[in-house]
Design an enzyme around this catalytic site. Structure first.
Site, PDB file in Angstrom:
ATOM      1  N   CYS A 190       0.967  -1.045  -0.213  1.00  0.00           N
ATOM      2  CA  CYS A 190       0.128  -0.382   0.086  1.00  0.00           C
ATOM      3  C   CYS A 190       0.914   1.254   0.105  1.00  0.00           C
ATOM      4  CB  CYS A 190      -1.048   0.213   1.044  1.00  0.00           C
ATOM      5  SG  CYS A 190      -0.542  -0.004   2.787  1.00  0.00           S
ATOM      6  N   ARG A 248      -2.445  -0.799   5.711  1.00  0.00           N
ATOM      7  CA  ARG A 248      -3.639  -1.226   4.559  1.00  0.00           C
ATOM      8  C   ARG A 248      -2.585  -2.824   4.359  1.00  0.00           C
ATOM      9  NH1 ARG A 248      -4.862   3.849   1.648  1.00  0.00           N
ATOM     10  NH2 ARG A 248      -2.719   3.782   0.700  1.00  0.00           N
TER      11      ARG A 248
END
Length: 282
Positions: free
Chosen positions: A237, A242
Site C-alpha cells: 500500500c 493497509r
C-alpha cells in the site's frame, strides 16, 4: 490451563477470546487510537502505538524496524516464546495485521487477530475496561530471529528485478485514486507495473461491525480480478499499514504471501522506479 491448551487460529471471533481473558500467557494487544483505548478496551489489553511497528525513514515510512527497534517492540509487548498474542484495532484489522506481520518476520507465529476488532467486541456485548493493567516484566523475552524475514518480506531491489522480469504477482490495496495516480501521496503517482488493484477495505463488512466478508467471497473477487492464488503474491500500500490486512487475508486463503514494506512511499518517491499511471487495461 497450559500454553498447549490454546486453540486460537490466525483469525478468531471475539467470543473465542473470552475463556482466555486474564491468562498469564495470553497477551492481548490493542492498536486502536489512544483516545479509544483510554475510554474502553478489552480487559487486560495493553495499548501499542503504531509507531513501534515502523522505522523512522523519511523516504519509506513503513519499513520494518532494524533489530534494535524490533527488540523495543518485544519489550513493549512483554512476551516470551510461550505467549500467544491476540491483536485488534478499531479500523478493521490493518494495524493489527501489520503487528502480526512484524512478529512473523522475527520468527514469532503464535498470533491471532480478532475479526472486527473492538467494533465486533462491542457488537457482541462483551465486557470492556478502562483500567490500564501493569504486568510484571517477562524474564525471558522472545529473541529476535531474522531468519524468517525473507519468507515474509521483499525489498526494493529484489522486487524491481522480479517486476522487470514479469515474474511477480502484485496486490495493490490502496484506493483507486492512489492506484491510478489521481491522488499523489509521494513524488510520483500510479502503481507498480502489473499490479492488480483490490482495495483493502473491500474485504470488510461495514454492516457487520467491520468483520471480514466470508473468505469465499473475497477469494472469488480476487480471482475475478485476475489473481492466481496458486502463485505467490506480494502485497503493498503506501506504508504497509493497509496491506497489513491484505497479508492476513492472504494467509487465511493459504496464499503464499510476502509484503513490500517499502511500499509506495519508497517506490513512488524514487525517480528511477518504473510506474504505471491511469486505469489498468481491463
Amino acid at each position: 490451563m497450559t500454553d498447549t491448551d490454546f486453540k486460537l487460529g490466525l483469525l478468531i471471533e471475539p467470543e473465542q477470546l473470552v475463556p482466555y481473558l486474564g491468562h498469564e500467557l495470553i497477551r492481548v494487544v490493542d492498536l486502536s487510537r489512544a483516545s479509544v483505548y483510554e475510554q474502553l478496551h478489552i480487559p487486560h489489553a495493553i495499548h501499542l502505538q503504531p509507531k513501534y511497528l515502523v522505522a523512522q525513514n523519511e523516504q519509506a515510512n513503513g519499513v520494518l524496524p532494524e533489530i534494535e527497534g524490533l527488540k523495543i517492540l518485544i519489550e513493549k509487548l512483554n512476551i516470551s516464546s510461550l505467549h500467544h498474542v491476540v491483536v485488534y484495532d478499531d479500523e478493521g484489522g490493518a494495524w493489527a495485521g501489520r503487528l502480526i506481520w512484524n512478529l512473523h518476520c522475527l520468527g514469532f507465529e503464535r498470533t491471532s487477530v480478532i475479526n472486527g476488532g473492538i467494533h465486533a467486541w462491542l457488537g457482541a456485548g462483551l465486557p470492556t475496561s478502562a483500567e490500564v493493567e501493569r504486568f510484571s516484566p517477562v524474564t525471558e523475552l522472545v529473541k529476535v530471529n531474522l531468519d524468517a524475514v525473507q519468507k515474509h518480506r521483499i525489498e526494493y531491489d529484489e522486487l524491481l528485478e522480479q517486476v522487470q522480469e514479469q515474474k511477480i504477482q502484485l496486490w495493490d490495496c490502496r484506493t483507486n485514486e492512489e492506484y491510478t495516480g489521481l491522488r499523489l501521496a509521494a513524488r510520483r503517482g500510479g502503481h507498480i507495473p502489473n499490479a492488480l488493484h483490490f482495495e483493502w477495505s473491500t474485504a470488510l463488512n461495514r454492516e457487520n461491525h467491520l468483520k471480514l466478508h466470508p473468505l469465499e467471497r473475497t477469494q472469488q473477487r480476487l480471482e475475478q480480478l485476475g489473481f492466481n492464488l496458486q502463485q505467490p503474491v506480494v502485497v503493498y500500500c503506501q506504508s504497509h499499514h493497509r496491506s497489513g490486512l491484505a497479508y492476513i487475508l492472504a494467509r487465511l486463503l493459504n496464499w503464499q504471501v510476502r509484503a513490500y514494506d517499502g511500499a509506495w512511499s519508497e517506490w513512488g518517491n524514487r525517480l528511477d522506479s518504473p510506474i504505471i499511471s491511469g486505469e489498468s487495461p481491463s
